[in-house]
Write a protein that holds these residues in place. Sequence first.
Motif, PDB file in Angstrom:
ATOM      1  N   THR A 225       9.833  13.313  -1.635  1.00 51.05           N
ATOM      2  CA  THR A 225       9.492  12.350  -2.684  1.00 51.05           C
ATOM      3  C   THR A 225       9.469  10.924  -2.158  1.00 51.05           C
ATOM      4  O   THR A 225       9.299   9.997  -2.939  1.00 51.05           O
ATOM      5  CB  THR A 225      10.501  12.446  -3.846  1.00 51.05           C
ATOM      6  N   SER A 226       9.619  10.740  -0.854  1.00 44.59           N
ATOM      7  CA  SER A 226       9.655   9.411  -0.268  1.00 44.59           C
ATOM      8  C   SER A 226       8.240   8.937   0.046  1.00 44.59           C
ATOM      9  O   SER A 226       7.287   9.727   0.079  1.00 44.59           O
ATOM     10  CB  SER A 226      10.505   9.410   1.005  1.00 44.59           C
ATOM     11  N   ARG A 227       8.084   7.653   0.295  1.00 41.27           N
ATOM     12  CA  ARG A 227       6.789   7.048   0.593  1.00 41.27           C
ATOM     13  C   ARG A 227       6.456   7.209   2.061  1.00 41.27           C
ATOM     14  O   ARG A 227       7.325   7.482   2.904  1.00 41.27           O
ATOM     15  CB  ARG A 227       6.805   5.554   0.255  1.00 41.27           C
ATOM     16  N   ALA A 228       5.186   7.043   2.390  1.00 38.24           N
ATOM     17  CA  ALA A 228       4.746   7.089   3.781  1.00 38.24           C
ATOM     18  C   ALA A 228       5.211   5.827   4.497  1.00 38.24           C
ATOM     19  O   ALA A 228       5.366   4.756   3.902  1.00 38.24           O
ATOM     20  CB  ALA A 228       3.229   7.208   3.850  1.00 38.24           C
ATOM     21  N   SER A 229       5.431   5.930   5.797  1.00 37.98           N
ATOM     22  CA  SER A 229       5.954   4.808   6.574  1.00 37.98           C
ATOM     23  C   SER A 229       4.870   3.768   6.826  1.00 37.98           C
ATOM     24  O   SER A 229       3.661   4.065   6.818  1.00 37.98           O
ATOM     25  CB  SER A 229       6.507   5.314   7.908  1.00 37.98           C
ATOM     26  N   ASN A 230       5.300   2.538   7.073  1.00 33.63           N
ATOM     27  CA  ASN A 230       4.362   1.472   7.424  1.00 33.63           C
ATOM     28  C   ASN A 230       3.642   1.779   8.730  1.00 33.63           C
ATOM     29  O   ASN A 230       2.481   1.403   8.911  1.00 33.63           O
ATOM     30  CB  ASN A 230       5.100   0.136   7.536  1.00 33.63           C
ATOM     31  N   HIS A 231       4.341   2.453   9.645  1.00 29.82           N
ATOM     32  CA  HIS A 231       3.721   2.802  10.929  1.00 29.82           C
ATOM     33  C   HIS A 231       2.540   3.728  10.717  1.00 29.82           C
ATOM     34  O   HIS A 231       1.481   3.549  11.339  1.00 29.82           O
ATOM     35  CB  HIS A 231       4.766   3.456  11.836  1.00 29.82           C
ATOM     36  N   TRP A 232       2.675   4.725   9.853  1.00 29.51           N
ATOM     37  CA  TRP A 232       1.571   5.654   9.604  1.00 29.51           C
ATOM     38  C   TRP A 232       0.414   4.954   8.914  1.00 29.51           C
ATOM     39  O   TRP A 232      -0.759   5.229   9.212  1.00 29.51           O
ATOM     40  CB  TRP A 232       2.073   6.822   8.760  1.00 29.51           C
ATOM     41  N   ILE A 233       0.706   4.052   7.996  1.00 29.73           N
ATOM     42  CA  ILE A 233      -0.359   3.375   7.254  1.00 29.73           C
ATOM     43  C   ILE A 233      -1.195   2.484   8.169  1.00 29.73           C
ATOM     44  O   ILE A 233      -2.424   2.450   8.084  1.00 29.73           O
ATOM     45  CB  ILE A 233       0.247   2.567   6.092  1.00 29.73           C
TER      46      ILE A 233
ATOM     47  N   ILE B  18       0.834  -1.202   0.000  1.00 33.36           N
ATOM     48  CA  ILE B  18       0.000   0.000   0.000  1.00 33.36           C
ATOM     49  C   ILE B  18       0.870   1.254   0.000  1.00 33.36           C
ATOM     50  O   ILE B  18       0.598   2.224  -0.708  1.00 33.36           O
ATOM     51  CB  ILE B  18      -0.943  -0.023   1.213  1.00 33.36           C
ATOM     52  N   GLY B  19       1.939   1.245   0.802  1.00 32.12           N
ATOM     53  CA  GLY B  19       2.813   2.402   0.860  1.00 32.12           C
ATOM     54  C   GLY B  19       3.572   2.662  -0.423  1.00 32.12           C
ATOM     55  O   GLY B  19       3.948   3.811  -0.705  1.00 32.12           O
ATOM     56  N   MET B  20       3.808   1.630  -1.228  1.00 33.15           N
ATOM     57  CA  MET B  20       4.584   1.783  -2.455  1.00 33.15           C
ATOM     58  C   MET B  20       3.724   2.079  -3.675  1.00 33.15           C
ATOM     59  O   MET B  20       4.265   2.216  -4.780  1.00 33.15           O
ATOM     60  CB  MET B  20       5.409   0.512  -2.701  1.00 33.15           C
TER      61      MET B  20
ATOM     62  N   LEU C  58      -0.395   7.544  -1.554  1.00 31.10           N
ATOM     63  CA  LEU C  58      -0.708   7.943  -0.186  1.00 31.10           C
ATOM     64  C   LEU C  58       0.418   8.802   0.359  1.00 31.10           C
ATOM     65  O   LEU C  58       1.578   8.368   0.406  1.00 31.10           O
ATOM     66  CB  LEU C  58      -0.909   6.712   0.702  1.00 31.10           C
ATOM     67  N   ILE C  59       0.084  10.012   0.766  1.00 28.71           N
ATOM     68  CA  ILE C  59       1.062  10.931   1.345  1.00 28.71           C
ATOM     69  C   ILE C  59       0.453  11.548   2.592  1.00 28.71           C
ATOM     70  O   ILE C  59      -0.756  11.448   2.831  1.00 28.71           O
ATOM     71  CB  ILE C  59       1.485  12.036   0.347  1.00 28.71           C
ATOM     72  N   ASN C  60       1.300  12.193   3.396  1.00 29.79           N
ATOM     73  CA  ASN C  60       0.840  12.897   4.587  1.00 29.79           C
ATOM     74  C   ASN C  60       1.597  14.221   4.687  1.00 29.79           C
ATOM     75  O   ASN C  60       2.317  14.613   3.760  1.00 29.79           O
ATOM     76  CB  ASN C  60       1.014  12.034   5.842  1.00 29.79           C
ATOM     77  N   ASN C  61       1.455  14.888   5.817  1.00 34.90           N
ATOM     78  CA  ASN C  61       2.101  16.199   5.967  1.00 34.90           C
ATOM     79  C   ASN C  61       3.614  16.108   5.898  1.00 34.90           C
ATOM     80  O   ASN C  61       4.286  17.056   5.478  1.00 34.90           O
ATOM     81  CB  ASN C  61       1.686  16.830   7.304  1.00 34.90           C
ATOM     82  N   GLN C  62       4.187  14.977   6.345  1.00 30.76           N
ATOM     83  CA  GLN C  62       5.643  14.833   6.337  1.00 30.76           C
ATOM     84  C   GLN C  62       6.174  14.510   4.949  1.00 30.76           C
ATOM     85  O   GLN C  62       7.240  14.984   4.555  1.00 30.76           O
ATOM     86  CB  GLN C  62       6.071  13.740   7.330  1.00 30.76           C
ATOM     87  N   THR C  63       5.487  13.680   4.185  1.00 35.02           N
ATOM     88  CA  THR C  63       5.990  13.248   2.877  1.00 35.02           C
ATOM     89  C   THR C  63       5.501  14.120   1.734  1.00 35.02           C
ATOM     90  O   THR C  63       5.972  13.957   0.610  1.00 35.02           O
ATOM     91  CB  THR C  63       5.575  11.789   2.614  1.00 35.02           C
TER      92      THR C  63
END
Length: 539
Positions: A458-466, A397-399, A449-454
């Motif tokens: 250009t990096s992906r969101a972390s598994n922890h956030w997902i 999902i993150g990728m 899927l992105i958030n305020n940090q990403t």
Amino acid sequence: MSRYPKAYYKPTDSCDGCLAWGDFSGRLCPTCYMFGRSHATAVCTGCRRVQPLKWDFCRLCWCQARLGAQAAVDQLAAEADVRARLNAVRHHQLFFMGMHHRNGPACAPRRRGGRRGAPRKPPPAPAWRPNADWRQLPLFGQVPRDYGRLDPSGVDLTSPWLTWAKYLAHRFAEARGWGRNIRFAVNRGLAVVLTGYVEGDAIRHSEIFTPLRSRDLPVGHVVTVLEKMGIFEDDSEPSFEGWLAERLQGLAPGIRSEAERWTRVLRDGGPRSLPRREGTVWLYLNRVRPALLEWSDRYDHLREVTRDDVRTYMKTLHGHHRRDQLVALRSLFSWAKRNGLLFRNPTSRLKVGQYEYGVLQPLVPAQVGRSVAAATTPATRLILALAAVHAARVAQIGMLMLDDVDLGNRRLTIAGRVRPLDDLTLKLLLDWLEHRRNQWPSTANLHLLINNQTATKTSRASNHWISSSMRSQDATLERLRVDRQLEEAPTHGPDPLHLAEVFGLDEKTAMRYADSARALLEQAAEHSASPSGKELCPD
């Protein structure tokens, strides 16, 4: 009508730091709160109060000194005037919160949205790498710089390196959608680290991380610009090194060195072995560590460990703990035998045994309902659908990229496999894309899927956030994925080939799901033949 009780609101009060009167939560106004995060607490030279100090003066004294310097036209002259007036402060003029601003008069209230009709600040002019000129070579080599002791008034705003860096930062900001606050903070950070820079110097991560973080400046964005300039040297210690040193503490010197070599081969690979994932390396070392600690009390090297020692230790373990530790020990001693560190492998011919998997159980509707109720944002709803409908893993999902979504043909590519988009997933996907477009219209991140940090990277969101929104639920994302595959298993027989084709499973995993589905079908048939759950006996 507010949803909070009347006692929830804090009455209008004065700040304990600057004594400003206004509406704010807590003891301090927002400005004093941020001021205290960046400065140490001591006795103020002016008012003798114990407060966070900047150049030995608290923020209240700074506000009083700034009142006499607001009329200065030149910003640098105004800053020098403030420093000269600090020692002359003998009284304090009280004020309302929000009256002191850097770029406006002392008593002018700040208007939201900026000044109407005011011209925008022009972008920096194009700049390139400064020409290499003669320079004085250091006498004793490059001495580490202390950026934390830099005087703000000593910042060299005319440096050609800073001009080039600001131009590159502007280009990054336009390409990645950096907001005004990020742009301002990045320019401040560049001014700090590039003051006094000369051709040939290297700016190291260990030297700038603490000073920039203490000023609440974005280290990552500043490093991005410095890397583009080619003057940054990353000397930060990877987290793996600190973890490895901690895990190897307490081992005998000989066993420690051998275990360290084996761990590094697992991570980096060797002549006859492929590198493993870092998570697998952590598991293997954590599993062999209890046995190595016990043997370190008697032995100095792995070659002294005998088969009886391994058997004696294995008798203290049961179930999957015995299997997991034996697998890790076999890997360690097999590597040592191949590299000539011991004469005989003490774990050879010790059978691990076949792991007996239990029957996978489906989720009950109440568990799924609670997870659905917990998904309250467009992102979490889409994540829930990808796991529960398309059986996507958290990492998959993150990728996901924007190019993986084909709305015209109603297709979605997950881990290289094209899947049709159902009506529910299509609706949730459109809702998320609309939210993403409104929230981050200028982002250059191509991940779905992105958030305020990403959003500014250009990096992906972390598994922890997902997975964070479903981590406290019975039906986590992993259990929803398993339940979806278990639900698909009975539709064709159950057929492991069908599962492998639909979800991309390997043969062993597909057979496990097929066996679990077959066992569940047999249980359902037994219960349907005997509603009370008891065997019916003829008269």
